[in-house]
Design an enzyme around this catalytic site. Structure first.
Site, short mmCIF file in Angstrom:
data_model
loop_
_atom_site.label_atom_id
_atom_site.label_comp_id
_atom_site.label_asym_id
_atom_site.label_seq_id
_atom_site.Cartn_x
_atom_site.Cartn_y
_atom_site.Cartn_z
CG ASP A 34 26.16 -41.97 0.37
OD1 ASP A 34 26.25 -42.15 1.80
OD2 ASP A 34 25.24 -42.14 -0.42
NE ARG A 115 22.51 -41.15 -11.41
CZ ARG A 115 21.88 -40.24 -11.07
NH1 ARG A 115 22.10 -38.85 -11.59
NH2 ARG A 115 21.41 -40.12 -9.57
CG ASP A 144 20.64 -43.88 -10.45
OD1 ASP A 144 19.98 -43.78 -11.63
OD2 ASP A 144 20.16 -43.15 -9.49
CB SER A 196 17.44 -40.98 -1.14
OG SER A 196 18.07 -41.22 -2.09
#
Ligand code: ARG
Length: 426
Positions: A34, A115, A144, A196
């Site tokens: 990505d 994060r 996220d 993922s």
């Protein structure tokens, strides 16, 4: 560029970038498909320069030299690799341990804790490199994006955000095709979509594939960190964790810094199959999802901490703190790390944890970790008082009936009111 991969012209939040404002972008770069496609795509679609930032939070087996080389090869002006493990442990995992932080009864929040730090570092590096915009690889369906964008909007209202995965409308096949066309190295693109993954020092999550089928029990290949319990050693192992003021400071009596200690705790717990969590979760954006977590260090450190806390706190402190712990975990899960209530709660957590020092022993065996020993100079415990034999002194058993009579008074009165015949006739 085909039409469906265009820059979004519909923006709903004030911090989203107008394409005309995007000149130099700080991209949070992982080296995966990505963000690699994104690195090219931002240069092509916005005509913007890209500076990459890759943050090391202790994800196992990552080669940062390779990631940096890939970023530069794909046209990044610079690729900053930051080792933030110490800061992560000190500023994020320490308060999490003091708050016994889990969400939804099982998730130890490793991604949620990482994060705000990643986004804070993105702000610092964006400012230092003269970027006007921060780009990240989060989808529009996850938590996220909330954590990262809430952090940026809080700390740097002057910076804009783009989230290409949310808007470019490329599926995996199209991304692979884009990668091929634009010279983004990958694995060829014929293999099935992988899980993922997100991971750091505190744990690893897997999503996608069969995990989305709630009736599908875990396939063995999802477990990359924790030994499957059926393959774990036939002999149990006891480990001790020592804490000072709520922070783990030694494993099996050997003093260690927190990063090193977490790594060592993860290793021993993982070997014994401890730390697998198959979790149904209520995302902040409304979706209910399933995650497979492997969090071996958290699976022994959190229960040990909680046990020690229970030992040194009074019944009233113990009754109270669970509610605050849950609120702390919810705020962090929800991406509100910078919310003042979190700091308010931390002040309480720190105060309580001043006394949380001592050592807890846990027996690890085939997927289970069970507390077996406890010791603390601050334990609100007196073996003589707790004993079944006559203790005398501070505790008088003859006082108990009087206590019971008064303690149960209102409950007894209410029970009678609710259950007796109002006429009083039996
Ligand atoms: N469900 C967890 C959370 O919301 C883990 C998310 C993992 N993130 C990811 N991008 N794979 O914190």
């Amino acid at each position: 560029m085909s039409d469906e991969h265009k820059i979004p012209d519909l923006r709903t939040a004030s911090y989203e970038a107008d394409p005309g404002q995007v000149h130099r972008v700080l991209l949070l770069y992982s080296g995966g498909l990505d963000t690699s496609v994104m690195l090219k795509w931002i240069q092509d679609s916005y005509g913007a320069e890209v500076v990459c930032l890759t943050v090391n939070l202790g994800q196992p087996g990552e080669d940062y030299g390779v990631i940096e080389g890939k970023a530069l090869m794909l046209g990044a002006l610079e690729c900053h690799v930051v080792d933030a493990r110490e800061e992560f442990a000190r500023e994020y995992l320490t308060p999490a341990i003091r708050a016994n932080a889990v969400y939804g009864d099982g998730y130890p929040l490793f991604t949620a804790l990482g994060r705000p730090l990643i986004a804070k570092l993105a702000v610092e590096h964006a400012r230092a490199s003269g970027c006007d915009t921060i780009a990240h690889g989060c989808t529009g369906k996850g938590n996220d994006q909330v954590r990262i964008e809430a952090t940026i909007a809080t700390l740097a209202p002057e910076l804009k955000v783009i989230a290409p995965v949310r808007s470019w409308q490329m599926g995996r096949e199209e991304e692979i095709a884009y990668a091929r066309e634009h010279g983004v190295p990958g694995k060829g693109g014929t293999e099935a979509a992988p899980y993922s993954i997100d991971d750091n020092l505190w744990g690893r999550s897997s999503e996608g594939k069969w995990i989305e089928d709630l009736a599908h029990a875990p396939d063995d290949d999802v477990f990359q960190l924790v030994t499957r319990p059926e393959l774990a050693p036939d002999v149990p192992e006891t480990v001790t964790l020592s804490f000072e003021a709520g922070v783990p400071v030694a494993l099996n009596g050997t003093p260690m810094g927190l990063v090193e200690l977490i790594e060592a705790a993860a290793e021993v717990a993982a070997r014994h199959g401890v730390g697998i969590i198959d979790h149904i979760e209520d995302r902040i954006v409304g979706l209910k999802v399933r995650d497979i977590y492997e969090a071996p260090a958290a699976a022994i450190i959190l229960p040990a901490h909680k046990e020690l806390e229970r030992l040194v706190c009074t019944i009233h402190q113990n009754q109270f703190k669970g509610d605050l712990d849950r609120q702390w975990g919810y705020l962090v899960y929800a991406g509100l790390w910078w919310e003042p209530l979190r700091e308010d709660l931390d002040a309480y957590m720190e105060r309580v944890n001043e006394r949380v020092s001592g050592t807890i022993g846990l027996k690890l065996y085939k997927g289970h970790a069970r507390v077996v020993t406890r010791s603390s100079p601050n334990a609100v415990y007196d073996a003589a008082l707790a004993s079944f034999s006559e203790s005398g002194g501070l505790f008088s058993q003859t006082a108990s009936p009087g206590f019971i009579e008064l303690f149960s008074l209102q409950s007894r009165m209410a029970w009678r009111l609710h259950n007796e015949d109002p006429t009083g006739v039996e």
